[in-house]
Design an enzyme around this catalytic site. Structure first.
Site, PDB file in Angstrom:
ATOM      1  N   ASP A  71     -17.258 -50.438  65.676  1.00 33.55           N
ATOM      2  CA  ASP A  71     -16.534 -50.891  66.605  1.00 33.55           C
ATOM      3  C   ASP A  71     -15.298 -52.009  66.639  1.00 33.55           C
ATOM      4  OD1 ASP A  71     -14.249 -50.252  69.030  1.00 33.55           O
ATOM      5  OD2 ASP A  71     -15.821 -49.544  69.885  1.00 33.55           O
TER       6      ASP A  71
HETATM    7  C1  BGC Z   1     -12.238 -49.234  70.915  1.00 32.08           C
HETATM    8  C2  BGC Z   1     -12.504 -47.734  69.214  1.00 32.08           C
HETATM    9  C3  BGC Z   1     -11.245 -47.988  69.183  1.00 32.08           C
HETATM   10  C4  BGC Z   1     -10.898 -49.318  68.793  1.00 32.08           C
HETATM   11  C5  BGC Z   1      -9.818 -50.005  68.349  1.00 32.08           C
HETATM   12  C6  BGC Z   1     -12.301 -50.384  70.758  1.00 32.08           C
HETATM   13  O1  BGC Z   1     -11.460 -50.803  72.006  1.00 32.08           O
HETATM   14  O2  BGC Z   1     -13.179 -49.249  71.726  1.00 32.08           O
HETATM   15  O3  BGC Z   1     -12.886 -46.973  70.050  1.00 32.08           O
HETATM   16  O4  BGC Z   1     -10.782 -47.320  68.031  1.00 32.08           O
HETATM   17  O5  BGC Z   1     -11.234 -50.842  70.360  1.00 32.08           O
HETATM   18  O6  BGC Z   1      -8.535 -50.055  68.447  1.00 32.08           O
END
Ligand code: BGC
Length: 745
Positions: free
Chosen positions: A265
């Protein structure tokens, strides 16, 4: 000149040249097995190239191998539409004018359709949009289990039941990947609330892990064949889930044989050595919280960049793990960016809008319909409809965190109702309450001006006065996508509706008997007025076609067929995570870590309510229709099942009403006598059947021992104990129409 002529003559006289095929390296040859191509590419790469491949080079891309012509890998959020382009290394949108998308309904709505065909339609449609925008990895779908109605991100997930989430995630993944785009199933795993999401350490027993929190991920990997998976932000066994040896090495790659890439993540990696050893393959977003901080990143300093290079160069760590990571990323690239027949995709096509509308139609849940207030009757003369509430106007596709979108169009509930009422009803509007008037996310603005300076009393008085003159009052409220509502990085403060909406609803109920409450949310909300409101509709976040999908149901152009994928409790304390005092965990002395023990164990959602006999407001699986269904006798083709056998359980279902409709027939299994505690019952089958008036269809469920088993943590295996089981068939978890008892030998 003479020389040129001589050469030309020689060329003419020469034996005609046989075209020598250009030597294609094995890794570029699509006819060869992917593993051979991976090994070939790997053997040509330098250490630096390998390192470059396993971390970001921008907010959403990784580098590939330019020297070998192996392309970059481009990711995008996900999971409800294709995110607008952001700057190379900033979160703000890049200002493109051709990156508007179709917003599909939120995944809670998809789950509420209880229709795997609709999940396939969702997957192929969003896959085509991703493909058109040149994306290789779609950051979604999310299948974290709905454990508490306070979780700000529940709207991005598929509800509280592992079986339902599993059946729905598989076709979504298959659909996306069929269009040459990898699904990146997230957030693996145990990321069941947003508060303290970077510091929460989840504590739970193995039975709970395997029975509740892993099945949907496992199904996505083993049945959906997901090409990538995203680690979660929080911790388990004191290790972050983006480099968690048990979850990534032992379970995902070991037990399940996952051959794809584990993507972090954004900002989920915290340690080079752990990331090397514990199964992290592709690092993104370091030094950000995934949303806002750290607008500029030094990509060379990522944990899996220079620090890793130095460890290998100095001989402190070997290259086995590195080669494994590179193999996985190469596989991901060969399956997506370098898949030569993946097609072009398409964006904002009318087919995609139709898909969004259909998903919304199938997922809207009619919670209550006393006196058949719905559908709105327009046959006996022109009607006056009063629409009340901010959510009738508010654009819901902007906000909520990383799933925020920039849409080409979004039909508001008010606009949808007006369009449907054309020629048959007059529509008026009253604001009712003022909630959140902002509408901006990462530079995308709704352009709506929702400001209203009037106070609560004045707004209610206006709505009530208008309601008295209306034939129907449609209140559209609920939550929205701002912080502490349905939004990433924060949880809700309570189960109640915000902004004084309860008072507005109570006043409207007193003013007009034909009140319809349309609740827009990804979460259960408290409804202290439930008995006073004849019709209640759960309408989720429905994306671009929201207003049309809602109006289709309100006006009866579509007969509602959605069923709740989660329990609506009467009060927060009726939910297991809250009744046990578990949520949101306890801060560890002298540390940032918050230990969160899942004290309710396997009793999540309806498993808790049924086992503890706590009546919900609306039960898991509940959802009404404009027609009636009658269930015949539940029967089976045997009364005993061999340990390696199966039995077929059948029930005839008839549409006894006067309009066509669909019913979701649900099968629950109970093991009344077992050496370990079992939930009162568990969903093990469902089928959505479409029936014309008077039509009967027999639904048959094949039950195998795996539907009877529990996870024996000591033996580390699934066990079905011989003895009697009960199959309960019904229209909801609290509406069982018939049972059948059988024995497992
Ligand atoms: C989120 C993810 C997301 C990623 C990219 C993170 O803050 O938890 O679900 O895909 O950002 O934007």
């Amino acid at each position: 000149m003479k020389q040129i002529l001589a050469i030309a003559l020689a060329a003419m006289l020469a034996v005609p040249a046989v075209a020598v095929p250009k030597q294609r390296p094995a890794y570029r040859d699509e006819s060869r097995p992917i593993e051979e191509r991976v090994e070939d590419a790997l053997s040509r790469m330098t250490l630096q190239e390998k390192i470059n491949m396993i971390h970001a080079q921008s907010k959403f891309s990784s580098a590939g191998v330019p020297r070998l012509g192996i392309p970059e890998l481009w990711c995008t959020d996900g999971p409800h539409g294709i995110r607008p382009e952001v700057f190379w290394d900033e979160w703000d949108q890049a200002g493109w004018t051709n990156d508007s998308c179709v917003a599909f309904p939120a995944l809670t709505c998809l789950a509420a359709s209880w229709n795997p065909d609709v999940a396939m339609l969702y997957g192929t449609s969003i896959g085509e949009e991703a493909r058109f925008r040149g994306k290789d990895v779609l950051l979604g779908p999310g299948v974290n289990i709905y454990r508490t109605p306070l979780n700000g991100r529940n709207f991005e997930y598929m509800g509280e039941d592992p079986y339902l989430a599993s059946r729905m995630v598989v076709p979504y993944v298959q659909g996306v990947q069929d269009r040459g785009v990898a699904a990146c199933v997230k957030h693996y795993a145990l990321n069941n609330n947003e508060i303290n999401r970077h510091t929460t350490n989840v504590i739970l027993d193995d039975r709970t892990l395997y029975e509740i929190y892993l099945p949907a991920f496992k199904a996505a990997v083993q049945e959906g064949k997901a090409w990538s998976i995203m680690g979660a932000y929080n911790l388990y066994r004191d290790e972050h889930l983006c480099h968690n040896s048990r979850m990534l090495n032992d379970i995902l790659k070991g037990e399940w044989g996952f051959d794809g890439a584990v993507v972090s993540d954004w900002g989920g990696v915290h340690d080079t050595r752990q990331a090397i050893a514990n199964g992290m393959d592709l690092e993104f977003g370091s030094w950000t919280n995934g949303l806002s901080e750290g607008t500029r990143n030094a990509y060379d300093n990522y944990y899996l960049a220079k620090p890793y290079f130095d460890l290998v160069a100095s001989g402190e760590v070997g290259t086995d793990e590195l080669d494994d990571k590179v193999r996985r990323v190469l596989r991901l690239i060969f399956r997506t960016a370098m898949a030569y027949d993946k097609g072009d995709g398409s964006m904002c096509s009318e087919e995609h809008y139709a898909a969004a509308r259909r998903i919304g139609n199938e997922g809207i849940v009619l919670l209550r319909n006393e006196g058949d207030v719905l559908p709105i009757k327009t046959d006996a003369g022109r009607k006056r409809i009063l629409v009340v509430g901010e959510n009738a106007l508010k654009m819901m596709t902007v906000g909520g965190g990383s799933s925020s979108l920039k849409v080409q169009r979004e039909i508001s509930p008010y606009d949808g109702i007006c369009a449907a009422a054309k020629g048959v009803a007059d529509v008026d509007f009253a604001r009712g309450y003022v909630g959140d008037v902002t509408g901006e996310y990462n530079g995308v603005t709704t352009g709506q001006n929702l400001a209203d300076s009037r106070g609560a009393e004045e707004l209610i008085a206006e709505a009530v006065a208008k309601a008295k003159d209306a034939d129907y009052v449609v209140f559209v409220g609920g939550l929205n996508k701002s912080a502490h509502q349905d939004c990433e990085d924060s949880d809700r403060a309570g189960l109640e509706l915000p902004y004084g909406q309860d008072a507005v609803i109570e006043a409207l109920a007193a003013a007009n008997p034909n009140l319809v409450v349309v609740n827009i949310s990804g979460n259960a909300v408290a409804m202290p007025w439930v008995k006073k409101v004849p019709a209640i509709v759960q309408a989720w976040f429905l994306g671009s076609e929201a207003g049309n999908s809602i109006a289709d149901v309100l006006f009866g152009r579509v007969n509602p067929s959605g069923k709740l994928p989660m329990t609506f409790p009467v009060a927060l304390a009726d939910n297991g995570a809250h009744a046990t005092g578990s949520y949101p965990g306890v801060k560890r002395d002298g540390s940032d870590i918050v230990d969160l023990e899942y004290k309710e164990g396997i009793l999540v959602g309806y498993r808790w309510h049924d086992t503890k006999k706590i009546k919900p407001l609306f039960a898991f699986g509940h959802g009404l229709s404009y027609t009636d269904f009658s269930y015949g006798k539940v029967s089976a083709d045997a009364t005993e099942m061999a340990a390696d056998g199966s039995i077929n359980i059948s029930v005839p279902v008839t549409n006894t009403g006067s309009v066509a409709g669909a019913e979701v027939v649900q099968l629950y299994i109970s093991d009344p006598k077992c050496s370990v505690m079992r939930p009162a019952k568990e969903l093990k089958g469902f089928e959505k059947v479409y029936l014309n008036p008077g039509q009967t269809k027999t639904v048959t469920f094949t039950v195998k021992p795996d539907a009877l088993s529990y996870f024996d943590a000591e033996k580390h295996e699934w066990v079905a104990e011989p003895g009697q089981f009960v199959a309960s068939v019904g229209a909801a978890s609290d509406d069982i129409k018939g049972t059948f008892k059988f024995k497992l030998k």
